[in-house]
Design a protein around this motif. Structure first.
Motif, PDB file in Angstrom:
ATOM      1  N   GLY A  37       8.282 -34.342  -7.490  1.00  0.00           N
ATOM      2  CA  GLY A  37       9.118 -35.340  -7.834  1.00  0.00           C
ATOM      3  C   GLY A  37       7.512 -36.440  -8.524  1.00  0.00           C
ATOM      4  O   GLY A  37       7.736 -37.586  -8.594  1.00  0.00           O
ATOM      5  N   MET A  71      12.377 -43.291 -15.226  1.00  0.00           N
ATOM      6  CA  MET A  71      11.952 -41.891 -14.558  1.00  0.00           C
ATOM      7  C   MET A  71      10.634 -42.381 -13.610  1.00  0.00           C
ATOM      8  O   MET A  71      10.766 -41.161 -12.434  1.00  0.00           O
ATOM      9  CB  MET A  71      11.711 -40.967 -15.799  1.00  0.00           C
ATOM     10  CG  MET A  71      12.285 -40.355 -16.676  1.00  0.00           C
ATOM     11  SD  MET A  71      14.134 -39.402 -15.800  1.00  0.00           S
ATOM     12  CE  MET A  71      13.258 -38.070 -15.655  1.00  0.00           C
ATOM     13  N   LEU A  72       9.902 -42.998 -13.838  1.00  0.00           N
ATOM     14  CA  LEU A  72       9.278 -43.255 -12.773  1.00  0.00           C
ATOM     15  C   LEU A  72       9.577 -43.772 -11.068  1.00  0.00           C
ATOM     16  O   LEU A  72       9.406 -43.234 -10.429  1.00  0.00           O
ATOM     17  CB  LEU A  72       8.330 -44.703 -13.040  1.00  0.00           C
ATOM     18  CG  LEU A  72       7.321 -44.793 -12.325  1.00  0.00           C
ATOM     19  CD1 LEU A  72       5.968 -43.618 -12.348  1.00  0.00           C
ATOM     20  CD2 LEU A  72       6.774 -45.996 -12.317  1.00  0.00           C
ATOM     21  N   GLU A 107      12.933 -47.448 -19.104  1.00  0.00           N
ATOM     22  CA  GLU A 107      11.179 -47.102 -18.949  1.00  0.00           C
ATOM     23  C   GLU A 107      10.538 -47.455 -17.631  1.00  0.00           C
ATOM     24  O   GLU A 107       9.672 -46.174 -17.628  1.00  0.00           O
ATOM     25  CB  GLU A 107      10.153 -48.316 -19.070  1.00  0.00           C
ATOM     26  CG  GLU A 107       9.839 -48.898 -20.489  1.00  0.00           C
ATOM     27  CD  GLU A 107       8.967 -50.164 -20.506  1.00  0.00           C
ATOM     28  OE1 GLU A 107       8.089 -49.605 -21.438  1.00  0.00           O
ATOM     29  OE2 GLU A 107       8.957 -51.267 -20.538  1.00  0.00           O
ATOM     30  N   TYR A 108      11.131 -47.875 -16.674  1.00  0.00           N
ATOM     31  CA  TYR A 108      11.086 -47.415 -15.076  1.00  0.00           C
ATOM     32  C   TYR A 108      11.579 -46.658 -14.481  1.00  0.00           C
ATOM     33  O   TYR A 108      10.697 -45.532 -13.541  1.00  0.00           O
ATOM     34  CB  TYR A 108      10.553 -48.763 -14.196  1.00  0.00           C
ATOM     35  CG  TYR A 108       9.693 -49.312 -15.383  1.00  0.00           C
ATOM     36  CD1 TYR A 108       8.354 -49.283 -14.789  1.00  0.00           C
ATOM     37  CD2 TYR A 108      10.221 -50.931 -15.973  1.00  0.00           C
ATOM     38  CE1 TYR A 108       7.694 -50.396 -15.238  1.00  0.00           C
ATOM     39  CE2 TYR A 108       9.450 -51.735 -16.513  1.00  0.00           C
ATOM     40  CZ  TYR A 108       7.691 -51.448 -15.967  1.00  0.00           C
ATOM     41  OH  TYR A 108       7.284 -52.689 -16.529  1.00  0.00           O
ATOM     42  N   PHE A 143      12.912 -42.604 -10.196  1.00  0.00           N
ATOM     43  CA  PHE A 143      13.663 -41.169 -10.103  1.00  0.00           C
ATOM     44  C   PHE A 143      12.879 -40.495  -9.373  1.00  0.00           C
ATOM     45  O   PHE A 143      12.634 -39.545  -8.364  1.00  0.00           O
ATOM     46  CB  PHE A 143      13.682 -40.783 -10.885  1.00  0.00           C
ATOM     47  CG  PHE A 143      14.736 -39.259 -11.042  1.00  0.00           C
ATOM     48  CD1 PHE A 143      15.619 -38.963 -10.819  1.00  0.00           C
ATOM     49  CD2 PHE A 143      14.212 -38.339 -10.912  1.00  0.00           C
ATOM     50  CE1 PHE A 143      16.330 -38.435 -10.432  1.00  0.00           C
ATOM     51  CE2 PHE A 143      14.785 -36.880 -11.153  1.00  0.00           C
ATOM     52  CZ  PHE A 143      15.957 -37.047 -10.680  1.00  0.00           C
ATOM     53  N   GLY A 144      11.101 -40.040  -9.679  1.00  0.00           N
ATOM     54  CA  GLY A 144       9.916 -39.232  -9.453  1.00  0.00           C
ATOM     55  C   GLY A 144       9.806 -39.908  -7.841  1.00  0.00           C
ATOM     56  O   GLY A 144       9.594 -39.189  -7.098  1.00  0.00           O
ATOM     57  N   LEU A 145       9.945 -41.501  -7.662  1.00  0.00           N
ATOM     58  CA  LEU A 145       9.004 -41.878  -6.231  1.00  0.00           C
ATOM     59  C   LEU A 145      10.434 -41.761  -5.346  1.00  0.00           C
ATOM     60  O   LEU A 145       9.757 -41.499  -4.227  1.00  0.00           O
ATOM     61  CB  LEU A 145       8.620 -43.284  -6.232  1.00  0.00           C
ATOM     62  CG  LEU A 145       7.431 -43.188  -7.780  1.00  0.00           C
ATOM     63  CD1 LEU A 145       6.562 -44.824  -7.124  1.00  0.00           C
ATOM     64  CD2 LEU A 145       6.717 -42.776  -6.826  1.00  0.00           C
ATOM     65  N   MET A 190      11.940 -39.245  -4.964  1.00  0.00           N
ATOM     66  CA  MET A 190      12.546 -37.430  -4.562  1.00  0.00           C
ATOM     67  C   MET A 190      11.100 -37.685  -3.331  1.00  0.00           C
ATOM     68  O   MET A 190      11.900 -37.479  -2.679  1.00  0.00           O
ATOM     69  CB  MET A 190      11.873 -36.729  -5.706  1.00  0.00           C
ATOM     70  CG  MET A 190      13.208 -36.384  -6.535  1.00  0.00           C
ATOM     71  SD  MET A 190      12.829 -35.564  -8.013  1.00  0.00           S
ATOM     72  CE  MET A 190      12.359 -33.847  -7.502  1.00  0.00           C
ATOM     73  N   ASN A 214       5.788 -39.911 -16.084  1.00  0.00           N
ATOM     74  CA  ASN A 214       6.278 -41.683 -16.350  1.00  0.00           C
ATOM     75  C   ASN A 214       5.446 -42.919 -16.324  1.00  0.00           C
ATOM     76  O   ASN A 214       5.462 -43.516 -17.058  1.00  0.00           O
ATOM     77  CB  ASN A 214       8.059 -41.669 -16.105  1.00  0.00           C
ATOM     78  CG  ASN A 214       8.128 -40.201 -16.090  1.00  0.00           C
ATOM     79  OD1 ASN A 214       8.836 -40.498 -17.390  1.00  0.00           O
ATOM     80  ND2 ASN A 214       8.634 -39.544 -15.358  1.00  0.00           N
TER      81      ASN A 214
END
Lengths: 311, 438
Positions: A112, B394-395, B391-392, B397-399, B401, A119
């Motif tokens: 993650g 995926m960012l 734009e945001y 999404f990662g956070l 997770m 990104n």
């Protein structure tokens, strides 16, 4: 023969960069037993910070050589410091809350974090390639001669010299740090037994944090070297470099510092020779295939200690 | 309030200031200085206002967190957590929940059709198809990771094998979807055995990295074997599935046969029902396999490999069967993906895809079938929901997770119902279950 030597030099240069990243993986794995998937992206962040400082300091190829070297040293230090803060933060946010949790949880947060970092850089710095004009050009001719009416030159560029020398110096410094200082002692203690180390007065959390800081600083050096050597970076370079470096760490035997360096060199050499003699499209396949073959016959890597299973 | 007197505001302020200083170091470089590429070379764009906002958010956030969460006796997060129903399903009611979910899933496209009409419901049904594809992949991977405890980071390779098998079989031999589907599954399962064989001796993270390497190797080969796979251009014009030989075309197709007005939504709903049934088959087979000796052997392998071997279980066959069956379902999902998209390229099968599938399995709770469904809806549905913030997302999404994992390290559904029990079936909290070493 001259082609072989030239490829050897190129391979060692690439291998040094992989080795520097691989040390970060191997140290973290050694101490908390997890794959720090975000490490490749820390390397990428490092290369961006390096490019920023280079632009801010106004370094160009026209800068006189002496000042250029001094300025690059300053860039190196600044990049290491700022990237280390990123490494520390990633550990603090994503891994520390999960210490002692089950094994897959930190792996998922690492993935993650890797997605988030990529990104974040893409949105904040834009998705386009960032090219940098070569700052250091020229080199020395190692061998020069004529074979059957054809002039051949084996060249060692100054940039390659800088990369190899810096890597050697840093390796020596870190080996000394691990084996001689009290920080290195507490790191090795945590590696062996965290609970016992804590009982004996070692601040485990602090030691782990410092491990991440050191790993990130080395990745930053690799980022700067990558930027200077290839002259172009983007937000996605971290993934492939990270996977290759992890491969290097596993190949050398994860948890072992000399192993990481050896693995890095081997991966760099395999990749360069493969693209030099066969095809550059399949160089990644070559590197990964070697990894698979080594792991099948030597499951703990080249220099790793075999794991003892107890019931 | 007695608890408010315990709050040390000085400590909170100090903590917030330190956090602010660190975030200044972080954002000062990556947000504050933007590298601009122009014809004259490189330039730096200063954006200190954005850094100011980011740092201010961190400082206030940190301060509020320490005052309302970390230092009080009744943190706000507990109250918020109390609002979210505790997903703990006991063995008795689980059956009814499952039936209700399945019935709802079958009815969903028709409900949407009646609410939004043929045109408006299309995007929602499409989203449903996407979520169900991930549910199926998650269930397939759950066999390998959740049941057998083998950490596989290259699951997308089998998805790719399935997709390319169908596309190539259809293109070269002119075979239809229904013949190719089992063939694609068998081919993917075959690859599961081929790739599983070398990694039999490996454990844990070594296994993870080798499976990751295999996934990358397959992707690189697909990318560079231009004559066979079309390279980066991919394969297009993949035929659509038929309904007992009826195509979903304007003339003489499904609509004509049943005397309906032609609408493209028919095909979409058909696709939805198709993936739903495929996913349910995956689930059904998994649940049945769990009761067979091989399924018991998988779970035993996950808990303790040495004990497994001492008791005479053939670990080689057990691992290979897990890889093969997981890969087969991945292959089914892959050929469904190919027929839905009509176009495939290596870009759809990157490592990030494997990571998302693994994240669904782990976030849902290892080995929990219902957890996979919930995690797919949260991650994939949420991901599509934020489509406007391209734009945001995926960012975020990662956070997300990271946050879900920190909130519930054992996954959303952490209870585990034992496969073998004495007299009474009890849900065991996952914290009590020894972790599965791969």
């Amino acid at each position: 023969m001259e082609y072989f030597l030239q490829q050897l030099i190129n391979g060692v240069t690439l291998g040094s960069i992989y080795g520097l990243i691989a040390i970060g993986y191997t140290m973290v794995y050694g101490i908390i037993g997890m794959i720090n998937f975000a490490h490749g992206d820390i390397f990428m962040v490092g290369s961006f910070i390096a490019l920023m400082t280079i632009i801010l300091l106004g370094i160009t190829a026209l800068t006189p050589a002496f000042i250029l070297l001094a300025a690059l040293l300053l860039v190196l230090v600044l990049t290491m410091v700022f990237t280390a803060v990123w490494g520390w933060t990633v550990e603090r946010i994503a891994y520390r809350p999960l210490r002692g949790s089950f094994r897959l949880a930190p792996l998922i947060t690492a993935i993650g974090m890797s997605i988030a970092l990529q990104n974040f850089v893409q949105t904040s710095q834009g998705a386009t390639n960032k090219p940098l004009q070569p700052l250091i050009s020229g080199g020395i001719k190692v061998i020069e001669g004529i074979v059957s009416d054809r002039v051949f030159v084996v060249q060692l560029s100054y940039m390659q010299m800088i990369i190899i020398v810096t890597t050697l110096v840093l390796m020596a410094a870190f080996t000394a740090l691990i084996s001689k200082t009290s920080l290195g002692r507490s790191q090795r203690a945590c590696e062996q037994d965290q609970k016992m180390a804590a009982l004996l007065g070692v601040d485990v959390d602090r030691t782990i944090s410092l491990t991440f800081v050191m790993g990130a600083a080395l990745a930053a050096v690799a980022g700067l070297m990558f930027l200077l050597y290839y002259g172009v970076i983007d937000f996605y370079i971290g993934f492939l470099a990270g996977v290759k470096a992890f491969t290097a760490a596993v190949l050398g035997g994860i948890g072992s510092l000399p192993g990481a360096m050896l693995g890095g060199l081997l991966i760099g050499l395999i990749e360069t020779f493969w693209s030099g003699y066969f095809s550059s499209e399949y160089k990644d396949v070559a590197a990964f295939s070697i990894l698979v073959i080594v792991l099948i016959f030597m499951p703990s890597g080249l220099l790793g200690k075999p794991e003892v299973e107890k019931v | 309030m007695s608890s408010s007197s315990n709050i040390n505001y000085m400590a909170a302020i100090k903590d917030a200031v330190i956090a602010g200083a660190i975030s200044l170091a972080l954002f000062g470089t990556m947000i504050g200085l933007k590298i601009e590429v122009s014809n004259q070379g490189l330039d730096i764009l200063h954006r200190w206002d954005a850094v100011g906002i980011a740092v201010a958010i961190v400082v206030t956030g940190r301060f509020l967190m320490s005052v309302f969460v970390w230092q009080t006796q009744n943190p706000v997060t507990d109250k918020i957590a109390a609002l979210i129903p505790d997903i703990k399903i006991d063995a008795g009611s689980e059956k009814y929940v499952k039936i209700a979910v399945v019935v709802f899933a079958f009815a969903l496209p028709f409900i949407l059709l009646s609410i939004f009409g043929a045109r408006g419901s299309r995007q929602y049904v499409d989203l449903g198809i996407l979520v169900l594809t991930y549910v199926m992949l998650g269930w397939g991977l759950n066999i390998v990771v959740g049941l057998a405890g083998l950490l596989d980071l290259g699951y997308v390779a089998f998805y790719a094998v399935g997709a390319y098998s169908y596309a190539l079989l259809a293109a070269h031999f002119d075979l239809g979807f229904w013949i190719c589907l089992p063939l694609a599954g068998i081919l993917a399962g075959f690859w599961g055995v081929i790739l599983g064989f070398p990694v039999l001796r490996l454990r844990g993270d070594y296994l993870a990295i080798v499976t990751l390497a295999f996934g990358e190797i397959i992707r690189v080969v697909l990318l560079n074997w231009y004559e066979f796979t079309g390279g980066p251009d991919g394969l297009s014009r993949i035929p659509r599935p038929t309904f007992f030989g009826l195509e979903f075309t304007r003339k003489e197709g499904f609509a004509d046969f049943f005397g309906l007005d032609y609408s493209s939504i028919h095909r979409i709903i058909y696709m939805y029902l198709l993936i739903l049934i495929l996913a349910l088959i995956t689930n059904f087979v998994t649940m049945r396999l769990r009761k067979l000796p091989v399924g018991r052997a998988w779970e035993a392998l996950r808990e303790d490999e040495i004990a497994c071997r001492s008791l005479g279980i053939n670990t080689r066959n057990t691992k290979l069967s897990a890889f093969a069956i997981g890969a087969t379902f991945g292959g089914f999902a892959g050929s469904f993906f190919a027929t839905r998209q009509g176009f495939i390229s290596p870009e759809s099968f990157t490592f990030i895809e494997s990571a998302v599938i693994l994240a669904i399995v782990v976030l849902g709770g290892l080995g929990s079938q219902l957890g996979v469904v919930i995690a797919s809806i949260v991650l994939i549905g949420g991901f599509e929901f934020f489509r406007e913030f391209e734009e945001y997302r995926m960012l975020v999404f990662g956070l997300l997770m990271v946050l879900i994992m920190i909130w519930r390290p054992r996954g959303l559904i952490s209870g585990r119902i034992p496969s073998v029990y004495l007299k009474e079936k009890k849900t065991v909290s996952a914290d009590l279950v020894a972790e599965g070493e791969g």
